[in-house]
Design a protein around this motif. Structure first.
Motif, PDB file in Angstrom:
ATOM      1  N   UNK A  57       7.223  36.833  13.911  1.00 14.55           N
ATOM      2  CA  UNK A  57       6.091  36.035  14.340  1.00 14.55           C
ATOM      3  C   UNK A  57       6.516  34.937  15.324  1.00 14.55           C
ATOM      4  N   UNK A  58       7.643  34.305  15.009  1.00 16.02           N
ATOM      5  CA  UNK A  58       8.181  33.259  15.893  1.00 16.02           C
ATOM      6  C   UNK A  58       8.517  33.809  17.276  1.00 16.02           C
ATOM      7  N   UNK A  59       8.948  35.066  17.314  1.00 13.52           N
ATOM      8  CA  UNK A  59       9.253  35.693  18.601  1.00 13.52           C
ATOM      9  C   UNK A  59       7.978  36.111  19.334  1.00 13.52           C
ATOM     10  N   UNK A  60       6.854  36.118  18.629  1.00  9.80           N
ATOM     11  CA  UNK A  60       5.583  36.485  19.246  1.00  9.80           C
ATOM     12  C   UNK A  60       5.258  37.968  19.136  1.00  9.80           C
ATOM     13  N   UNK A  61       6.017  38.674  18.286  1.00  9.69           N
ATOM     14  CA  UNK A  61       5.776  40.108  18.114  1.00  9.69           C
ATOM     15  C   UNK A  61       4.835  40.321  16.932  1.00  9.69           C
ATOM     16  N   UNK A  62       3.769  41.102  17.160  1.00 10.99           N
ATOM     17  CA  UNK A  62       2.815  41.304  16.075  1.00 10.99           C
ATOM     18  C   UNK A  62       3.211  42.491  15.201  1.00 10.99           C
ATOM     19  N   UNK A  63       2.659  42.484  14.001  1.00 11.51           N
ATOM     20  CA  UNK A  63       3.021  43.504  13.019  1.00 11.51           C
ATOM     21  C   UNK A  63       1.772  44.152  12.440  1.00 11.51           C
ATOM     22  N   UNK A  64       1.812  45.472  12.334  1.00  7.79           N
ATOM     23  CA  UNK A  64       0.732  46.214  11.685  1.00  7.79           C
ATOM     24  C   UNK A  64       1.276  46.809  10.393  1.00  7.79           C
ATOM     25  N   UNK A  65       0.474  46.764   9.339  1.00  5.98           N
ATOM     26  CA  UNK A  65       0.874  47.443   8.101  1.00  5.98           C
ATOM     27  C   UNK A  65       0.417  48.893   8.200  1.00  5.98           C
ATOM     28  N   UNK A  66       1.412  49.786   8.193  1.00  7.58           N
ATOM     29  CA  UNK A  66       1.191  51.223   8.353  1.00  7.58           C
ATOM     30  C   UNK A  66       0.824  51.863   7.015  1.00  7.58           C
ATOM     31  N   UNK A  67       0.129  52.991   7.084  1.00 10.36           N
ATOM     32  CA  UNK A  67      -0.250  53.754   5.891  1.00 10.36           C
ATOM     33  C   UNK A  67      -0.984  52.871   4.884  1.00 10.36           C
ATOM     34  N   UNK A  68      -1.840  51.984   5.389  1.00 12.88           N
ATOM     35  CA  UNK A  68      -2.485  51.029   4.488  1.00 12.88           C
ATOM     36  C   UNK A  68      -3.427  51.734   3.510  1.00 12.88           C
ATOM     37  N   UNK A  69      -3.319  51.298   2.244  1.00 13.43           N
ATOM     38  CA  UNK A  69      -4.146  51.874   1.192  1.00 13.43           C
ATOM     39  C   UNK A  69      -3.326  52.725   0.237  1.00 13.43           C
ATOM     40  N   UNK A  70      -2.099  53.047   0.654  1.00 12.45           N
ATOM     41  CA  UNK A  70      -1.253  53.915  -0.187  1.00 12.45           C
ATOM     42  C   UNK A  70      -0.196  53.136  -0.955  1.00 12.45           C
ATOM     43  N   UNK A  71      -0.094  51.829  -0.712  1.00 12.20           N
ATOM     44  CA  UNK A  71       1.055  51.101  -1.251  1.00 12.20           C
ATOM     45  C   UNK A  71       0.768  49.921  -2.164  1.00 12.20           C
ATOM     46  N   UNK A  72      -0.410  49.863  -2.740  1.00 10.32           N
ATOM     47  CA  UNK A  72      -0.729  48.841  -3.745  1.00 10.32           C
ATOM     48  C   UNK A  72      -0.496  47.412  -3.284  1.00 10.32           C
ATOM     49  N   UNK A  73      -1.143  47.008  -2.205  1.00  7.72           N
ATOM     50  CA  UNK A  73      -1.020  45.621  -1.754  1.00  7.72           C
ATOM     51  C   UNK A  73      -1.613  44.657  -2.759  1.00  7.72           C
ATOM     52  N   UNK A  74      -0.922  43.565  -2.955  1.00  7.14           N
ATOM     53  CA  UNK A  74      -1.519  42.485  -3.710  1.00  7.14           C
ATOM     54  C   UNK A  74      -2.286  41.630  -2.701  1.00  7.14           C
ATOM     55  N   UNK A  75      -3.528  41.310  -3.035  1.00  2.06           N
ATOM     56  CA  UNK A  75      -4.355  40.569  -2.087  1.00  2.06           C
ATOM     57  C   UNK A  75      -3.788  39.179  -1.819  1.00  2.06           C
ATOM     58  N   UNK A  76      -3.144  38.626  -2.826  1.00  2.87           N
ATOM     59  CA  UNK A  76      -2.506  37.316  -2.664  1.00  2.87           C
ATOM     60  C   UNK A  76      -1.460  37.371  -1.560  1.00  2.87           C
TER      61      UNK A  76
END
Ligand code: C2E
Ligand code: CA
Ligand code: CA
Ligand code: CA
Length: 277
Positions: A170-189
């Motif tokens: 983030x500090x470098x200014x590069x953005x990140x996408x979470x791939x395969x979303x929905x398959x990996x049990x994200x905690x909303x927190x």
């Protein structure tokens, strides 16, 4: 009966030996492939659902082997991960993808943005941030033109470590996408605390929309989640017009999938950019 059992065991042994042999063969070939420069980067366009205007592209690696032909990542990425070769491989993909992106820009085209797949282990390499910073400087590509895709499974495997690592990107200014979303049990927190920019809805949820009502509900929920958390959203694996319509009607406008294009080589991608900007 005894004879049979023995045969079965020896058959089993033979199968094991064959698998182990194949693995060692592939690993040896892969080590050579780096020297022989056999890895090729393909690109899959990402487009706006209605206007079909290019919004970006994902870099996807292929292995062009002299005897075995074209090898797809599912056959060698797991091996690269288990042997640690993934670090080197992904840096080659980054170099090739970013330098190609730079060439397109120099020739007056607008390739918009390039997404590159990354494993979390790469971010644990101390020199990675220096590597990517220098690469971008050398190629005259700005950090905002690059995005990394990391799977939800990997990020949520160790969310605290992920937050730290992603903050550095983030500090470098590069953005990140979470791939395969929905398959990996994200905690909303954690989702709220992670310095990420985009969710990529996994293909498995796209496959049966709009017919499957629970998949349709999940997809709508993910899109709403993105609206609430101020994240961008993209759908992958879109093959049908009615999937595309459903996504557009529910405010997911960024689309990737065979409906618009398979992953294609540099030459074909160049034509696609020209046609879709
Ligand atoms: P992924 O990151 O989820 O990439 C999407 C995969 O889905 C790609 O397969 C792509 O060709 C395929 N795909 C895209 N649209 C459609 C569609 O509409 N229908 C169907 N049936 N498939 C579609 P590919 O290129 O074989 O890559 C497989 C996986 O290998 C990728 O999944 C990613 O996890 C990994 N991978 C590929 N390239 C790299 C790389 O350079 N580095 C790393 N670490 N992993 C990579
Ligand atoms: Ca991906
Ligand atoms: Ca994916
Ligand atoms: Ca995947």
């Amino acid at each position: 009966a005894k004879q049979n059992t023995r045969d079965r065991y020896s058959f089993y042994d033979e199968e094991m030996t064959k698998k182990a042999y194949e693995r060692i063969f592939l690993e040896t070939e892969m080590r050579k492939a780096f020297e022989k420069d056999e890895f090729v980067v393909y690109f899959q366009p990402q487009v706006h659902a209605k206007t079909k205007i290019l919004t970006g592209m994902e870099a996807l690696v292929r292995w062009q082997h002299p005897d075995m032909g074209f090898i797809y990542p599912d056959r060698f990425i797991p091996l690269a991960e288990s042997t640690g070769m993934i670090i080197k491989l992904d840096r080659i993909v980054m170099k090739k993808a970013i330098s190609q992106f730079s060439r397109w820009k120099k020739s007056g085209l607008e390739p918009k943005k390039v997404s590159i797949n990354l494993t979390m282990t790469q971010l644990a390499e101390g020199d990675f941030y220096k590597f990517i910073k220098e690469l971008l400087e050398y190629e005259n590509v700005s950090a905002s033109e690059v995005e990394f895709e990391i799977t939800e499974r990997e990020i949520m495997g160790n969310p605290d470590a992920s937050i730290k690592a992603l903050e550095k990107l983030n500090e470098l200014g590069i953005s990140v996408a979470i791939d395969d979303f929905g398959t990996g049990y994200s905690s909303l927190t954690y989702l709220k605390r992670l310095p990420i920019n985009k969710l990529k809805i996994d293909k498995s949820f796209i496959d049966n929309i709009p017919k499957d009502l629970s998949d349709s509900a999940i997809v709508k929920t993910i899109i709403n989640l993105c609206e609430n958390l101020e994240l961008q959203v993209i759908a992958e694996g879109v093959e049908e017009e009615n999937q595309n319509d459903f996504l557009f009607e529910n405010n997911c406008e960024d689309i990737q999938g065979f409906l618009f294009s398979h992953p294609i080589n540099v030459k074909d991608m160049e034509e696609f950019i020209k046609k879709h900007t």
